[in-house]
Design an enzyme around this catalytic site. Structure first.
Site, PDB file in Angstrom:
ATOM      1  N   ASN A  39       0.853  -1.193   0.000  1.00 35.98           N
ATOM      2  CA  ASN A  39       0.000   0.000   0.000  1.00 35.98           C
ATOM      3  C   ASN A  39       0.884   1.237   0.000  1.00 35.98           C
ATOM      4  O   ASN A  39       2.099   1.143   0.042  1.00 35.98           O
ATOM      5  CB  ASN A  39      -0.981  -0.024   1.179  1.00 35.98           C
ATOM      6  CG  ASN A  39      -0.271   0.002   2.509  1.00 35.98           C
ATOM      7  OD1 ASN A  39       0.415   0.958   2.844  1.00 35.98           O
ATOM      8  ND2 ASN A  39      -0.411  -1.082   3.273  1.00 35.98           N
TER       9      ASN A  39
ATOM     10  N   ASP B 267      -4.667  -6.034   5.420  1.00 39.58           N
ATOM     11  CA  ASP B 267      -5.698  -6.842   6.076  1.00 39.58           C
ATOM     12  C   ASP B 267      -5.718  -8.270   5.545  1.00 39.58           C
ATOM     13  O   ASP B 267      -6.228  -9.168   6.198  1.00 39.58           O
ATOM     14  CB  ASP B 267      -7.072  -6.201   5.865  1.00 39.58           C
ATOM     15  CG  ASP B 267      -7.195  -4.879   6.617  1.00 39.58           C
ATOM     16  OD1 ASP B 267      -6.695  -4.800   7.754  1.00 39.58           O
ATOM     17  OD2 ASP B 267      -7.764  -3.920   6.060  1.00 39.58           O
TER      18      ASP B 267
ATOM     19  N   LYS C 212     -11.751  -2.069  18.320  1.00 39.62           N
ATOM     20  CA  LYS C 212     -10.378  -2.530  18.580  1.00 39.62           C
ATOM     21  C   LYS C 212      -9.953  -2.274  20.025  1.00 39.62           C
ATOM     22  O   LYS C 212      -8.804  -2.498  20.380  1.00 39.62           O
ATOM     23  CB  LYS C 212      -9.420  -1.848  17.601  1.00 39.62           C
ATOM     24  CG  LYS C 212      -9.787  -2.094  16.129  1.00 39.62           C
ATOM     25  CD  LYS C 212      -8.622  -1.839  15.198  1.00 39.62           C
ATOM     26  CE  LYS C 212      -9.054  -1.968  13.739  1.00 39.62           C
ATOM     27  NZ  LYS C 212      -7.934  -2.150  12.836  1.00 39.62           N
TER      28      LYS C 212
HETATM   29  N1  CTP Z   1      -4.219  -2.274  12.230  1.00 38.94           N
HETATM   30  C1  CTP Z   1      -3.522  -3.329  12.764  1.00 38.94           C
HETATM   31  N2  CTP Z   1      -3.550  -4.559  12.147  1.00 38.94           N
HETATM   32  C2  CTP Z   1      -4.271  -4.753  11.035  1.00 38.94           C
HETATM   33  C3  CTP Z   1      -4.986  -3.656  10.460  1.00 38.94           C
HETATM   34  C4  CTP Z   1      -4.941  -2.435  11.096  1.00 38.94           C
HETATM   35  O1  CTP Z   1      -2.864  -3.159  13.798  1.00 38.94           O
HETATM   36  N3  CTP Z   1      -4.271  -5.946  10.449  1.00 38.94           N
HETATM   37  C5  CTP Z   1      -4.212  -0.989  12.941  1.00 38.94           C
HETATM   38  C6  CTP Z   1      -3.551   0.136  12.206  1.00 38.94           C
HETATM   39  O2  CTP Z   1      -2.178   0.234  12.540  1.00 38.94           O
HETATM   40  C7  CTP Z   1      -4.328   1.340  12.692  1.00 38.94           C
HETATM   41  C8  CTP Z   1      -5.705   0.789  12.911  1.00 38.94           C
HETATM   42  O3  CTP Z   1      -5.557  -0.606  13.090  1.00 38.94           O
HETATM   43  O4  CTP Z   1      -3.851   1.797  13.946  1.00 38.94           O
HETATM   44  C9  CTP Z   1      -6.723   1.041  11.837  1.00 38.94           C
HETATM   45  O5  CTP Z   1      -6.275   0.671  10.599  1.00 38.94           O
HETATM   46  P1  CTP Z   1      -7.165   0.872   9.292  1.00 38.94           P
HETATM   47  O6  CTP Z   1      -6.412   0.344   8.135  1.00 38.94           O
HETATM   48  O7  CTP Z   1      -7.694   2.268   9.229  1.00 38.94           O
HETATM   49  O8  CTP Z   1      -8.425  -0.023   9.646  1.00 38.94           O
HETATM   50  P2  CTP Z   1      -8.828  -1.477   9.266  1.00 38.94           P
HETATM   51  O9  CTP Z   1      -8.689  -2.302  10.498  1.00 38.94           O
HETATM   52  O10 CTP Z   1      -8.111  -1.942   8.075  1.00 38.94           O
HETATM   53  O11 CTP Z   1     -10.394  -1.287   9.009  1.00 38.94           O
HETATM   54  P3  CTP Z   1     -11.205  -0.982   7.656  1.00 38.94           P
HETATM   55  O12 CTP Z   1     -10.759  -1.968   6.654  1.00 38.94           O
HETATM   56  O13 CTP Z   1     -12.610  -1.175   8.116  1.00 38.94           O
HETATM   57  O14 CTP Z   1     -10.923   0.452   7.321  1.00 38.94           O
END
Ligand code: CTP
Length: 397
Positions: free
Chosen positions: A213, A281, A343
């Protein structure tokens, strides 16, 4: 503490650049070295990288670096550019605006103050062409240091020697840097362990391809830097980014989300955890061999990656203050508020990533806490980091 982009030209004095890096690091500065082709005949990228604790850039055509951090960003990420040693050839190219390699392209693209420390044979220095170029560079606003006088490696005597690294560093206006000096044991976060994740993760598809990303790591590195400057012991778990390690920070490099999770859990306990990384993710089971296009479109089976922030939220060793980020393109505060609850984080810093936040130098934050949300003014990522660290210090005291 400043960020120095150091361009090392070809010449016997290039070895002194290594000493200059060592001194600059000791003073708490970050150094990103760029080695010209000529310079690489006198010092190796490996020795500069080891002393700088930073990747060393050598070529404009290194596709990996151009994709991750183009030459414009490389010069913008610095507070100051130093050319040391500068050869007669490099001075001539700079004066003429030639940009035919990475170093000269950076010098033409930079908007930061530039200091040049020439070193060459006395006759080359005194030659009318070199003196004309030096006068032109000074007229262009570049600081050209005078070389020292003395016995030279070529056996002649006169001006042309590189000044001592201490003197070169002292000549740089590094006091104008944007970041605060290390506070040490007197800082508001002294005695605290702050754990930060930063950058993207890369999930391999095959030996040559990854899912990635656009995260540059800049915001997370700025937070790690600001926390260390406030006296904290900082562990920075970094995905694949090409940024110098901030002074006083322990860095653990990882590639995938699962490696990042293991590094984070291995670094506990922590007083504060700030999860800035843009963690992928999803992952796929990577192929051991390169996927060939004639085999048709790859059939990628996605599996969920661990959510590191959510795991920390439920961990028996949960950090006392758990901070997440929320990268959103719409309904920013509402999504961040839901993310905070889901979270089990204390704070979520939401940012609208629909513009050029990812990879850019500025950020606009909405802080979501148990008390609601507040909007911060748009600011540089360094200023956001400072502000966050101040808020964390207040909340812990
Ligand atoms: N984060 C994490 N581990 C993951 C995904 C996210 O620790 N596998 C953490 C990121 O470091 C950030 C927060 O969660 O502090 C939110 O990340 P974000 O990418 O905005 O959210 P997502 O969990 O991916 O949710 P969505 O797909 O619904 O936006």
């Amino acid at each position: 503490m400043a960020r120095l982009l150091l361009i090392v030209g070809g010449g016997i004095a290039a070895y002194k650049a290594a000493e200059l890096i060592r001194l600059a690091r000791k003073q708490g500065h970050e150094v990103t070295p760029v080695l010209t082709n000529g310079g690489s005949h006198f010092v190796t990228p490996m020795s500069l990288a080891a002393l700088a604790e930073s990747p060393v850039y050598t070529s404009l055509w290194d596709l990996k670096d151009e994709a991750e951090m183009g030459h414009i960003q490389l010069s913008r990420a610095a507070d100051h550019v130093l050319v040391c040693p500068a050869t007669a050839d490099l001075l001539a190219k700079m004066a003429a605006g030639v940009a035919d390699d990475l170093a000269t392209t950076l010098l033409l693209a930079t908007d930061k103050p530039v200091t040049v420390a020439p070193a060459m044979n006395v006759r080359m220095w005194q030659h009318a062409a070199t003196q004309r170029n030096v006068a032109q560079l000074r007229a262009d606003g570049i600081t050209v240091l005078d070389p020292d006088e003395g016995a030279m490696a070529c056996g002649e005597f006169g001006p042309g020697r590189l000044p001592d690294p201490e003197a070169i560093l002292a000549a740089l206006p590094l006091g104008e840097a944007t970041t605060a000096p290390l506070a040490g044991p007197d800082g508001p976060l002294s005695g605290r362990h702050v754990l930060v994740t930063a950058g993207p993760t890369h999930e391999p598809i095959d030996p040559v391809r990854v899912i990635a990303n656009r995260s540059s790591g800049k915001q997370g590195f700025a937070i790690a830097r600001a926390a260390a400057a406030a006296g904290a012991r900082v562990t920075l778990v970094a995905g694949p980014v090409v940024l110098a390690t901030p002074a006083g920070v322990t860095r653990i490099d990882v590639e995938t989300a699962r490696e990042m999770r293991d590094a984070v859990m291995g670094a506990l306990p922590a007083d504060v955890a700030i999860m800035v990384a843009a963690v992928a993710d999803w992952r796929v089971e990577p192929s051991d061999t390169k996927l060939k296009k004639d085999a048709g479109a790859p059939d990628l089976q996605f599996e969920r990656n661990p959510d590191i922030l959510a795991e920390l939220g439920e961990h028996p060793d949960r950090p006392g203050l758990l901070v997440g980020f929320a990268a959103e393109t719409d309904d920013v505060v509402a999504n961040a508020t839901a993310k905070r609850a889901r979270k089990k984080a204390d704070w979520v810093l939401a940012n609208d990533v629909s513009g050029d936040v990812m990879g850019g130098d500025r950020n606009r934050i909405h802080l979501v806490t148990a008390d609601g949300s507040e909007d911060w003014d748009e600011a540089s990522k360094d200023a956001v980091a400072q502000h966050l660290v101040t808020r964390i210090s207040e909340s812990l005291s």
